[in-house]
Design a protein around this motif. Structure first.
Motif, short mmCIF file in Angstrom:
data_model
loop_
_atom_site.label_atom_id
_atom_site.label_comp_id
_atom_site.label_asym_id
_atom_site.label_seq_id
_atom_site.Cartn_x
_atom_site.Cartn_y
_atom_site.Cartn_z
N SER A 221 83.98 -114.12 -68.61
CA SER A 221 84.00 -112.85 -69.34
C SER A 221 84.48 -111.72 -68.45
N GLN A 222 85.13 -110.76 -69.07
CA GLN A 222 85.62 -109.61 -68.33
C GLN A 222 84.49 -108.62 -68.10
N THR A 223 84.73 -107.68 -67.18
CA THR A 223 83.74 -106.64 -66.95
C THR A 223 83.87 -105.64 -68.09
N ARG A 224 82.85 -105.54 -68.88
CA ARG A 224 82.81 -104.59 -69.98
C ARG A 224 81.58 -103.73 -69.82
N TRP B 107 76.20 -107.29 -64.80
CA TRP B 107 77.43 -107.94 -64.32
C TRP B 107 77.12 -108.84 -63.13
N LYS B 108 76.36 -108.32 -62.16
CA LYS B 108 76.00 -109.14 -60.99
C LYS B 108 75.14 -110.33 -61.39
N GLY B 109 74.24 -110.12 -62.36
CA GLY B 109 73.43 -111.22 -62.85
C GLY B 109 74.28 -112.29 -63.51
N ARG B 110 75.27 -111.86 -64.28
CA ARG B 110 76.18 -112.80 -64.94
C ARG B 110 76.96 -113.65 -63.93
N LEU B 111 77.28 -113.03 -62.79
CA LEU B 111 78.02 -113.74 -61.74
C LEU B 111 77.09 -114.51 -60.80
N ASP B 112 75.79 -114.47 -61.06
CA ASP B 112 74.78 -115.07 -60.19
C ASP B 112 74.90 -114.49 -58.78
N GLY B 113 75.11 -113.19 -58.71
CA GLY B 113 75.29 -112.53 -57.42
C GLY B 113 74.12 -111.69 -56.97
N LEU B 114 72.98 -111.83 -57.64
CA LEU B 114 71.80 -111.07 -57.24
C LEU B 114 71.04 -111.84 -56.15
N VAL C 180 74.43 -97.06 -71.71
CA VAL C 180 73.40 -97.35 -70.70
C VAL C 180 73.87 -96.88 -69.34
N PRO C 181 72.94 -96.61 -68.43
CA PRO C 181 73.34 -96.15 -67.08
C PRO C 181 74.21 -97.20 -66.37
N ILE C 182 75.09 -96.74 -65.51
CA ILE C 182 76.02 -97.62 -64.79
C ILE C 182 75.26 -98.66 -63.98
N LYS C 183 74.10 -98.29 -63.42
CA LYS C 183 73.35 -99.25 -62.61
C LYS C 183 72.87 -100.43 -63.46
N VAL C 184 72.62 -100.20 -64.74
CA VAL C 184 72.23 -101.30 -65.63
C VAL C 184 73.43 -102.20 -65.90
N ASN C 185 74.61 -101.58 -66.11
CA ASN C 185 75.83 -102.36 -66.29
C ASN C 185 76.12 -103.22 -65.07
#
Length: 113
Positions: free
Chosen positions: A42-45, A59-66, A50-55
Motif C-alpha cells: 500500500s502507498q503512503t496515504r 505507516w511505521k506499524g504497517r511496515l513492521d518498523g516499530l 488526524v495528527p501527522i504523528k498518528v499517520n
C-alpha cells in the motif's frame, strides 16, 4: 574541463523532483512510494483529519518498523525477553501490541467508551 557560465540572476532553491523546481510534499511521497512499493502493498496515504504523528505511527506499524521487542532482538540487541511486557504471554510484535494483546484490547475498549 567543462566551462561554467554564470548568469546575472538571484540565487534560489531548486527541487529536482518537480518539473517546476518547487518543493512539494506530494513529490516526496511519490519518491518514497516508488522506493518502498516493491516491499509494501500500500502507498503512503495520510489522513488529514488526524495528527501527522498518528499517520506516521500507522505507516511505521504497517511496515513492521516499530521498535517491538521482537524487532529489537532481530537487530542483534541483547534483551532479557521478547515476550510482551503487558501480558507476558506472547511474543511482542507490532500486530500483537495493537490487535492481539488481551490487556491492550481491554484498555482500548475502556478508552473508547
Amino acid at each position: 574541463m567543462e566551462e561554467v557560465a554564470l548568469g546575472d540572476m538571484t540565487d534560489r532553491w531548486y527541487w529536482s523532483l518537480e518539473g517546476s523546481g518547487d518543493f512539494s510534499v506530494a513529490s516526496v511521497r511519490k519518491l518514497i512510494d516508488d522506493i518502498r512499493l516493491p516491499e509494501v502493498s500500500s502507498q503512503t496515504r495520510w489522513i488529514k483529519a488526524v495528527p501527522i504523528k498518528v499517520n506516521v505511527l500507522a505507516w511505521k506499524g504497517r511496515l513492521d518498523g516499530l521498535p517491538s521487542r521482537l524487532n529489537i532482538s532481530r537487530k542483534g540487541m541483547d534483551i532479557t525477553s521478547i515476550l510482551c511486557p503487558i501480558c507476558d504471554r506472547k511474543v511482542e510484535f507490532v500486530s500483537h501490541v495493537f490487535f492481539a494483546c488481551h490487556v491492550d484490547k481491554d484498555n482500548f475498549q475502556k478508552i473508547c467508551r
